[in-house]
Structures are given as structure tokens and as C-alpha cells.
Design a protein around this motif. Sequence first.
Motif, PDB file in Angstrom:
ATOM      1  N   MET A 311      51.943  65.724   4.343  1.00 19.44           N
ATOM      2  CA  MET A 311      52.529  66.751   3.485  1.00 19.44           C
ATOM      3  C   MET A 311      54.039  66.777   3.649  1.00 19.44           C
ATOM      4  O   MET A 311      54.544  66.726   4.779  1.00 19.44           O
ATOM      5  CB  MET A 311      51.971  68.135   3.832  1.00 19.44           C
ATOM      6  CG  MET A 311      52.429  69.233   2.864  1.00 19.44           C
ATOM      7  SD  MET A 311      51.990  70.886   3.467  1.00 19.44           S
ATOM      8  CE  MET A 311      53.332  71.172   4.635  1.00 19.44           C
ATOM      9  N   ALA A 312      54.746  66.823   2.535  1.00 17.44           N
ATOM     10  CA  ALA A 312      56.196  66.980   2.571  1.00 17.44           C
ATOM     11  C   ALA A 312      56.531  68.459   2.487  1.00 17.44           C
ATOM     12  O   ALA A 312      56.054  69.154   1.596  1.00 17.44           O
ATOM     13  CB  ALA A 312      56.841  66.237   1.404  1.00 17.44           C
ATOM     14  N   ASP A 313      57.308  68.935   3.439  1.00 14.70           N
ATOM     15  CA  ASP A 313      57.819  70.299   3.381  1.00 14.70           C
ATOM     16  C   ASP A 313      59.306  70.206   3.112  1.00 14.70           C
ATOM     17  O   ASP A 313      60.047  69.551   3.853  1.00 14.70           O
ATOM     18  CB  ASP A 313      57.561  71.036   4.697  1.00 14.70           C
ATOM     19  CG  ASP A 313      57.884  72.521   4.589  1.00 14.70           C
ATOM     20  OD1 ASP A 313      59.075  72.846   4.421  1.00 14.70           O
ATOM     21  OD2 ASP A 313      56.969  73.347   4.692  1.00 14.70           O
ATOM     22  N   TYR A 314      59.738  70.850   2.043  1.00 16.04           N
ATOM     23  CA  TYR A 314      61.118  70.702   1.581  1.00 16.04           C
ATOM     24  C   TYR A 314      62.129  71.072   2.654  1.00 16.04           C
ATOM     25  O   TYR A 314      63.173  70.446   2.777  1.00 16.04           O
ATOM     26  CB  TYR A 314      61.317  71.598   0.362  1.00 16.04           C
ATOM     27  CG  TYR A 314      62.229  71.029  -0.689  1.00 16.04           C
ATOM     28  CD1 TYR A 314      61.826  69.959  -1.485  1.00 16.04           C
ATOM     29  CD2 TYR A 314      63.485  71.559  -0.909  1.00 16.04           C
ATOM     30  CE1 TYR A 314      62.652  69.451  -2.466  1.00 16.04           C
ATOM     31  CE2 TYR A 314      64.317  71.059  -1.889  1.00 16.04           C
ATOM     32  CZ  TYR A 314      63.898  69.997  -2.667  1.00 16.04           C
ATOM     33  OH  TYR A 314      64.730  69.489  -3.630  1.00 16.04           O
ATOM     34  N   SER A 315      61.829  72.097   3.445  1.00 17.47           N
ATOM     35  CA  SER A 315      62.825  72.611   4.378  1.00 17.47           C
ATOM     36  C   SER A 315      62.564  72.255   5.830  1.00 17.47           C
ATOM     37  O   SER A 315      63.428  72.488   6.681  1.00 17.47           O
ATOM     38  CB  SER A 315      62.930  74.137   4.252  1.00 17.47           C
ATOM     39  OG  SER A 315      61.670  74.740   4.448  1.00 17.47           O
ATOM     40  N   THR A 316      61.399  71.665   6.148  1.00 14.23           N
ATOM     41  CA  THR A 316      61.140  71.354   7.555  1.00 14.23           C
ATOM     42  C   THR A 316      60.678  69.918   7.811  1.00 14.23           C
ATOM     43  O   THR A 316      60.538  69.525   8.964  1.00 14.23           O
ATOM     44  CB  THR A 316      60.102  72.322   8.161  1.00 14.23           C
ATOM     45  OG1 THR A 316      58.927  72.336   7.339  1.00 14.23           O
ATOM     46  CG2 THR A 316      60.659  73.723   8.239  1.00 14.23           C
ATOM     47  N   GLY A 317      60.431  69.120   6.783  1.00 18.02           N
ATOM     48  CA  GLY A 317      60.134  67.712   6.998  1.00 18.02           C
ATOM     49  C   GLY A 317      58.713  67.315   6.652  1.00 18.02           C
ATOM     50  O   GLY A 317      58.077  67.891   5.770  1.00 18.02           O
ATOM     51  N   LEU A 318      58.209  66.308   7.360  1.00 16.44           N
ATOM     52  CA  LEU A 318      56.891  65.742   7.076  1.00 16.44           C
ATOM     53  C   LEU A 318      55.857  66.209   8.087  1.00 16.44           C
ATOM     54  O   LEU A 318      56.139  66.308   9.278  1.00 16.44           O
ATOM     55  CB  LEU A 318      56.962  64.211   7.074  1.00 16.44           C
ATOM     56  CG  LEU A 318      57.854  63.576   5.998  1.00 16.44           C
ATOM     57  CD1 LEU A 318      57.889  62.064   6.173  1.00 16.44           C
ATOM     58  CD2 LEU A 318      57.365  63.936   4.597  1.00 16.44           C
TER      59      LEU A 318
END
Length: 438
Positions: A311-318
Motif C-alpha cells: 500500500m502506498a501512503d501519500y504522507s508516510t511511505g510504503l
Amino acid sequence: MRLTISRLVASGLGAALVAISVAAYAAENDDPPKTARYYRQQAAAAYKAKDYTAAIESFKKAAEIIPDHPTVIYNLACMYALAGKKSEALSELSKVAEMGVIVPAEKDNDLDSIKDTPEFKLILKRFETSKAPVINSSAGFTIHEKGLITEGLAYDPAEETFYVSSVHKRKILSVNKAGEVNTFASEQDGLFSVLGMAVDAKRRHLWVTSTAFPQMVNFKKEEDGTSAVLKFDLRTKKLLKKYVLTNAGKKHALGDLTVQSNGDVFTTDSLSPAVYVIHPQKDEIELFLEDPGFGSPQGLAFSNDEQHLFMADYSTGLFDIDVKTKHVAHLAPLAGATLLGIDGLYFYKDSLIGVQNGVTPQRVVRVALSQDLKRAARLEVIEANNPVFLEPTLGVIVKDTFYFIANSQWPLVDENGKLAAEDKLQEPVVLKIKLDAR
């Protein structure tokens, strides 16, 4: 998805930080939340109070939590420069340049104390290098209709047909192998702004995420933050079911999804950070996972063996999610790179293809994974500074080729749903990159 998330690239401290209330700096809490957001708020208020020493300490703590956040590092460089610590400022600014992103250092008055140094001039040259085009794509297809604000892309191998979603016009277009464009579904089918899509070729379903955004036509304020997953039958071209998350209690923004081989559908909520699931047996949407590390969940991608749901999290990474145990592992940042700001995410041959539209320049990257798929090993920029780009968003892998929306045009619709002038609008373009040629 641009709407529910803020850009990560720095725009200078004067613009980025002053808006945050000084109350965060003045107020004391016996047990404050030790999050990056908390420390950034502390730093912002300290900056406004001209307490640069305190701002430095808060930014350093934020950087310990998200060490590959370009804005945090850039802001730390600015604080060091304001505090007269030139070598530290240059060191932090050099880290940003090494990531291949661009920040407005030359125009930022906060950096005046280091602008006459040779080191600063060399750093500016590195920023200039990051402006060079990296183009490996070729034309996929163009849709000759302006004002769509395109976001998602899916492909049905059985009928060799692409599906393109529209945020503004609340519809889905189909594009067949002859290039013919037709409306597949519309607002009359219960669509809000249409975002991510995925084809379940085995079961002949098209799965779609849709959220009521102010950028769509016929927006109703009472629907704001209502979100849904819709299931369409690709045989009959009809809607089978709509799975709704209401805005009662909290707002939602389901933005992307993926389908497991057993038919389970996983989707991310970027506004109230979580992952949801639809099991075919239950045939209802339910909360699958929340995690304190999630900030703005975006793209999802299964590894080939489906042991890893990335999952890609825009503000915290992968993140790497085990769907059986619900164990969540945060992939460690890469030195000299950033894994933040990724929107669409796709798995291909032990690597992740990401549309990284949350940094400047916006780009498509390939993140090579370790042999056990548990860590990021290397980041390669495979497309950047393409003149066609006007916020690239989501895509789909067809055999060995990555197709993606190159010019979604999110910046050309405002929060009142008003489009830019006709001469500024563009026809949506899908580009393609041959991945095995890399």
C-alpha cells in the motif's frame, strides 16, 4: 488522488508554516501525541514566534519519524539557515537535492545566509539537473473530450477494452481496441466522482471507487464525504451493487482498489485512513484494517503470490500488509530517495511501479524490492518532466506495459466544481511505458 491530500513539495516556510496556529507552540500538554504532524505543528508555531532553535528541535523529531519527507528536511534546512548554522543548513538542503526533487531554494528568503556559498550554488545545479526530462513512454491513446478530470484506468483483457474514470463529469468511458470511445456508466448509475477501478476478468466484474467531491457536477453539500464501491457486470454492462460508506460520523474518500484472485476486493480510504474489504461471501463492505501509521492511504498492489499486499501512503511511505494476519510492516525509507507522494501503485517482477505525483517533479518510479519482498532496495525514475504531464494519477499494467493517466488536470477544477477556461483544458492522454525495456 489530489483532493484529499496536500502536496509534499515545500513552497517556502513563509507560505507553508505561518498558517498554522501559534497556539500549538504555546500550549503545553502533559502527554502530547508524538507524531510527525504534531512536531511539524510545533515547529510551525515556533517559526512564527521566531524561535528558530525550538523549530529546529521539532523538525529534527519529525525527521526522525519520516526521514524521507522532502518538506520536513527542507524546512529544517531553512531553520538552520535562520539560526546562523550554515553548514547544517547546507547539509540538509543537499539531502533534498539528492532525492531528485525540486524546492524553491533560490527564491526563499529564509536561506539568504547561505546563498553566497559555493556549496549552495552546487546544490542549485543539482536541482537544475532534476528538471531534465526522463521520457521512456510513448502514446497510448487520447480521449477527445475536455473537462473530464480523469483519474483511474482499468483494462479488460477479454474484450481488450480500457476503462477511464471521470472525476468532474461523474462517468466511466470505455475505449475499445479500435479506439472507439463510449460512455459505460454515468451519474444515472449512482456515480459520484469516479476514481480507482479494477477489472476482475475471471468473474467479469468492473470494480469502481466513487466519492462525492465538490469538484464534480451536481455536487450536493449533504453528500460531501460519502463514498462507495460499485460493482458492474462486464457482460451486461449493468450495475450489480453499490456498497456505500455514509458521511455520518466521519467523512470518507475511497480512492483506489485491487482485487485478490479469490474475489476479495480491497480499497483504501484516504480521508479517514483505513483499508476496507468486500468478501464475495458476505457481499458487503467492512472495515479491514486501521493503523496509527496510516496518514493518507492510496494505491494497493498484491505480489504475484499474494503473500504481500503493498500500500502506498501519500504522507508516510510504503506498507506491506499480510491479509491473513493483518500484520502491517512499514517499508524502511531509502537513503537518497523518497517513497512518499505515491498515488497509483502496481506490482511487476519483484518491483513496485508508482505514480509519484506528490513531489516536484511529478514522476513515475520503479522501486526494486529485496528478494524476500520485505524492503525497498532501489528507486529508479522511469518518467519525469514529460511536457504532457498535468498531474499523472493512476494506471494499469497490461502484460509488460504500464499504461497511465498522464494529464488528469486536477489543478484545472476548483472546489466549487468550476472548470478552467476552455483554452486551458486539455484532451486526456494515456501514455504507456514498456517495462521490460527498462
